[in-house]
Design a protein around this motif. Structure first.
Motif, short mmCIF file in Angstrom:
data_model
loop_
_atom_site.label_atom_id
_atom_site.label_comp_id
_atom_site.label_asym_id
_atom_site.label_seq_id
_atom_site.Cartn_x
_atom_site.Cartn_y
_atom_site.Cartn_z
N ALA A 5 6.91 -9.61 14.83
CA ALA A 5 8.00 -8.94 15.56
C ALA A 5 9.14 -9.93 15.78
CB ALA A 5 7.48 -8.43 16.91
N PRO A 6 10.39 -9.44 15.69
CA PRO A 6 11.52 -10.36 15.93
C PRO A 6 11.54 -10.82 17.39
CG PRO A 6 12.30 -8.09 15.73
CD PRO A 6 10.83 -8.09 15.42
N ALA A 7 12.03 -12.03 17.58
CA ALA A 7 12.10 -12.59 18.94
C ALA A 7 13.17 -11.83 19.73
CB ALA A 7 12.45 -14.07 18.87
N LEU A 8 12.85 -11.53 20.96
CA LEU A 8 13.81 -10.83 21.82
C LEU A 8 14.82 -11.82 22.38
CD1 LEU A 8 11.39 -8.51 23.78
CD2 LEU A 8 12.85 -7.91 21.87
N ARG A 9 16.07 -11.43 22.31
CA ARG A 9 17.12 -12.29 22.86
C ARG A 9 17.32 -11.94 24.33
NH1 ARG A 9 22.45 -12.67 19.55
NH2 ARG A 9 22.44 -10.42 19.82
N ARG A 10 17.50 -12.96 25.11
CA ARG A 10 17.75 -12.74 26.54
C ARG A 10 19.23 -12.46 26.73
NH1 ARG A 10 15.06 -17.05 30.28
NH2 ARG A 10 15.69 -15.46 31.73
N ARG A 11 19.54 -11.49 27.53
CA ARG A 11 20.92 -11.15 27.82
C ARG A 11 21.39 -11.90 29.04
NH1 ARG A 11 22.06 -4.94 27.56
NH2 ARG A 11 23.49 -5.33 25.87
N ARG A 12 22.66 -12.27 29.02
CA ARG A 12 23.25 -12.91 30.19
C ARG A 12 23.41 -11.89 31.30
NH1 ARG A 12 28.68 -15.90 29.49
NH2 ARG A 12 28.58 -16.11 27.27
N PRO A 13 23.19 -12.29 32.55
CA PRO A 13 23.41 -11.33 33.64
C PRO A 13 24.89 -10.99 33.74
CG PRO A 13 22.90 -13.50 34.52
CD PRO A 13 22.72 -13.58 33.04
N ALA A 14 25.17 -9.78 34.14
CA ALA A 14 26.55 -9.33 34.28
C ALA A 14 27.21 -10.05 35.44
CB ALA A 14 26.58 -7.83 34.52
N PRO A 15 28.51 -10.39 35.32
CA PRO A 15 29.20 -11.05 36.44
C PRO A 15 29.31 -10.09 37.62
CG PRO A 15 30.75 -10.44 34.72
CD PRO A 15 29.39 -10.15 34.19
N PRO A 16 29.45 -10.61 38.84
CA PRO A 16 29.56 -9.73 39.99
C PRO A 16 30.81 -8.88 39.90
CG PRO A 16 30.02 -11.99 40.61
CD PRO A 16 29.54 -12.01 39.19
N ARG A 17 30.72 -7.64 40.36
CA ARG A 17 31.84 -6.72 40.32
C ARG A 17 32.78 -7.02 41.46
NH1 ARG A 17 33.00 -4.18 36.21
NH2 ARG A 17 32.61 -2.01 36.51
N ARG A 18 34.07 -7.13 41.15
CA ARG A 18 35.11 -7.37 42.15
C ARG A 18 36.23 -6.38 41.92
NH1 ARG A 18 35.95 -13.78 41.40
NH2 ARG A 18 34.16 -13.86 40.12
N PRO A 51 45.60 -10.89 47.25
CA PRO A 51 44.84 -10.29 48.34
C PRO A 51 43.78 -11.23 48.94
CG PRO A 51 43.96 -9.54 46.27
CD PRO A 51 45.17 -10.38 45.95
N VAL A 52 43.68 -12.45 48.42
CA VAL A 52 42.60 -13.35 48.80
C VAL A 52 43.16 -14.56 49.54
CG1 VAL A 52 40.74 -14.78 47.88
CG2 VAL A 52 41.29 -12.64 46.78
N GLY A 53 42.46 -14.98 50.58
CA GLY A 53 42.79 -16.23 51.26
C GLY A 53 42.04 -17.36 50.59
N MET A 54 42.68 -18.52 50.47
CA MET A 54 42.08 -19.66 49.78
C MET A 54 42.26 -20.90 50.66
SD MET A 54 43.19 -21.25 46.08
CE MET A 54 43.02 -19.70 45.27
N PHE A 55 41.22 -21.73 50.74
CA PHE A 55 41.30 -22.96 51.51
C PHE A 55 41.43 -24.14 50.56
CE2 PHE A 55 39.34 -26.61 53.66
CZ PHE A 55 40.20 -26.69 54.74
N ILE A 56 42.41 -25.00 50.82
CA ILE A 56 42.61 -26.23 50.04
C ILE A 56 42.24 -27.39 50.96
CG2 ILE A 56 44.21 -27.60 48.68
CD1 ILE A 56 43.98 -24.76 47.63
N SER A 57 41.16 -28.06 50.66
CA SER A 57 40.70 -29.19 51.46
C SER A 57 41.55 -30.42 51.19
CB SER A 57 39.24 -29.49 51.12
OG SER A 57 38.82 -30.69 51.72
N ARG A 58 41.58 -31.34 52.14
CA ARG A 58 42.34 -32.58 51.94
C ARG A 58 41.73 -33.40 50.81
NH1 ARG A 58 40.05 -37.12 54.75
NH2 ARG A 58 38.26 -36.47 55.96
N VAL A 105 28.82 -10.48 52.08
CA VAL A 105 28.98 -9.12 52.57
C VAL A 105 30.31 -8.96 53.31
CG1 VAL A 105 28.02 -7.37 54.12
CG2 VAL A 105 26.50 -8.77 52.73
N GLY A 106 30.72 -9.97 54.04
CA GLY A 106 31.95 -9.91 54.82
C GLY A 106 33.21 -10.13 54.00
N GLY A 107 33.13 -10.59 52.77
CA GLY A 107 34.31 -10.82 51.96
C GLY A 107 34.08 -11.91 50.93
#
Length: 125
Positions: A5-18, A51-58, A105-107
């Motif tokens: 039997a041919p070897a089964l290829r593993r699929r990459r998990p889908a990226p999170p939906r945004r 729409p996203v807040g971003m933090f830039i550290s020193r 869950v909160g953002g």
């Protein structure tokens, strides 16, 4: 005998939906433009990138940027001697790169950086 039997290829998990607007703002090949919100302190500063807040550290700022608490308003100032100092204060438009995200869950929490080439202050408004 039957062929193996041919070897089964593993699929990459889908990226999170945004949401689409968030995905465009956080695309890794884009250099998002961000405007500083009212939060500038010795730990870094908060920017709004779409729409996203971003933090830039020193720690994610260029080495020549120093926090100046005695100025009004408080700011980060470049310490290059041969150029006019660049100030990062509330309302400054900067170009940043997404360094990491965390979906909860909160953002969405986003950490950015200004250490690479072509990143930094765009306009002082």
């Amino acid at each position: 005998p039957a062929p193996p039997a041919p070897a089964l290829r593993r699929r990459r998990p889908a990226p999170p939906r945004r949401p689409a607007a968030v995905s465009r703002a956080l695309h890794p090949r884009r250099r998002p433009r961000a405007r500083l919100s009212d939060q500038v302190n010795k730990m870094g500063f908060q920017v709004e990138c779409g729409p996203v807040g971003m933090f830039i550290s020193r720690h994610n700022l260029p080495k020549d940027m120093k926090f100046v608490s005695t100025s009004t308003p408080v700011s980060y100032v470049s310490d290059v001697s041969d150029e006019q100092p660049t100030r990062i204060v509330t309302g400054t438009e900067v170009r940043v790169r997404v360094a990491g995200t965390h979906v909860d869950v909160g953002g969405i929490s986003v950490i950015g950086t200004m250490k690479d080439d072509f990143l930094g202050v765009i306009s002082d408004t």
